[in-house]
Design an enzyme around this catalytic site. Sequence first.
Site, PDB file in Angstrom:
ATOM      1  N   LYS A  82     -12.267  -2.087   6.416  1.00  0.00           N
ATOM      2  CA  LYS A  82     -11.672  -2.881   6.911  1.00  0.00           C
ATOM      3  C   LYS A  82     -11.330  -3.069   8.682  1.00  0.00           C
ATOM      4  CE  LYS A  82      -8.300  -3.817   3.603  1.00  0.00           C
ATOM      5  NZ  LYS A  82      -7.618  -2.801   3.109  1.00  0.00           N
ATOM      6  N   TRP A  96       1.106  -0.954   0.033  1.00  0.00           N
ATOM      7  CA  TRP A  96      -0.132  -0.286   0.069  1.00  0.00           C
ATOM      8  C   TRP A  96       1.117   1.173   0.435  1.00  0.00           C
ATOM      9  CZ3 TRP A  96      -4.187  -1.602  -2.458  1.00  0.00           C
ATOM     10  CH2 TRP A  96      -4.961  -2.736  -1.231  1.00  0.00           C
ATOM     11  N   ASP A  98      -1.957   6.350   6.475  1.00  0.00           N
ATOM     12  CA  ASP A  98      -2.933   5.141   6.069  1.00  0.00           C
ATOM     13  C   ASP A  98      -3.099   4.409   6.989  1.00  0.00           C
ATOM     14  OD1 ASP A  98      -4.274   3.340   5.110  1.00  0.00           O
ATOM     15  OD2 ASP A  98      -3.234   3.291   3.024  1.00  0.00           O
TER      16      ASP A  98
END
Length: 354
Positions: free
Chosen positions: A191, A100, A167
Amino acid sequence: MKKHNFSAGPCILPKEVLLQASEAVMDFNGSGLSLIEISHRSKDFVAVMEKARSLALELLGLEGQGYEALFLQGGASTQFLMTAYNLLENKAGYLNTGTWSDKAIKEAKLFGDVMEVGSSKDENFKYIPKGYTVPEGLDYLHLTSNNTIFGTQIKKFPKTDAPLICDMSSDIFSRQLDFSQFDLIYAGAQKNMGPAGATLVIIKQDILGKVTRKIPSMLDYQVHINKESMFNTPSVFAVYTSMLTLDWLKNLGGISAIEEINDKKAQLLYSEIELNPVFNGYANKADRSNMNATFNLSDDKLKGEFEKLLQEAGINGLNGHRSVGGYRASMYNALSLESVGVLVDVMSEMERKG
Ligand SMILES: *Cc1c(COP(=O)(O)O)cnc(C)c1O
């Protein structure tokens, strides 16, 4: 049979949240209309958006400190470019801790100079780099707090003068942190908060307005702030369900209460991984994630047996990401300690069978 859902995302949500959300799809607030067939400008939905935004700030302890909460679309992946679009004028720093981060770096390079202040790519992201230096004068430093795929988590955040962007897609609301050290936090809802379709952005207003480029409205944080996260039609179902999950968390006692449970779950699973010779942990011990535990079988021949036992126990979503292989147990907020116990029982059964 009761299912134990270890899926990495989209992932498990509290049962009562699913129940309330499904009721609202049929009849929202006793209106006789569905949540998803009414105007997002209706009084009842505006109240949902307001509550979701204020609950997010409240749970993070960021009320009254110059932060705004937005529920945007496009996933965390759109934040990779939106952060750079709004904040990168000259040079930004990125800590590369996994897939990511790598993707965030790729997008940022479209807008300015990007410096990788540290990277753990050399060991396929098994660890979190430490002891790196952050140069002065960066537009911002970007971190990924939890590396969903590799199962590592930043435990100690760097001190820097640069605005800090994080993030937190896969560990927001899971542990106590001083959230005011961050200037921008983003997280895809799917998530730890709700269904896919909404992305939470927590932003400190005073970092905006410093780049000279023109920004299209949909990608401009200031536009969304000015319109109270209603510039265009928000993802009403995802926002509503996220609001329910945040409310569930608040009633449970907030982040400190869930952190205690999350710690217990992680301890239970990691001690099994350590003591059981049938399994090997993937991530370095010091950097292991409390949300996603990555591990392998010490002998691939045991795969069939292990997966049969998992299935018999009702365990779902344990396959590792294709870039790591093996197994990954995602233990998000809504997963119970009991479910982790069921997994640990299967693992010890594997040891007994030898
Ligand atoms: C899943 C994930 C993403 C991507 O999220 P999308 O909402 O699918 O774009 C980004 N960062 C992290 C840490 C993730 O876990």
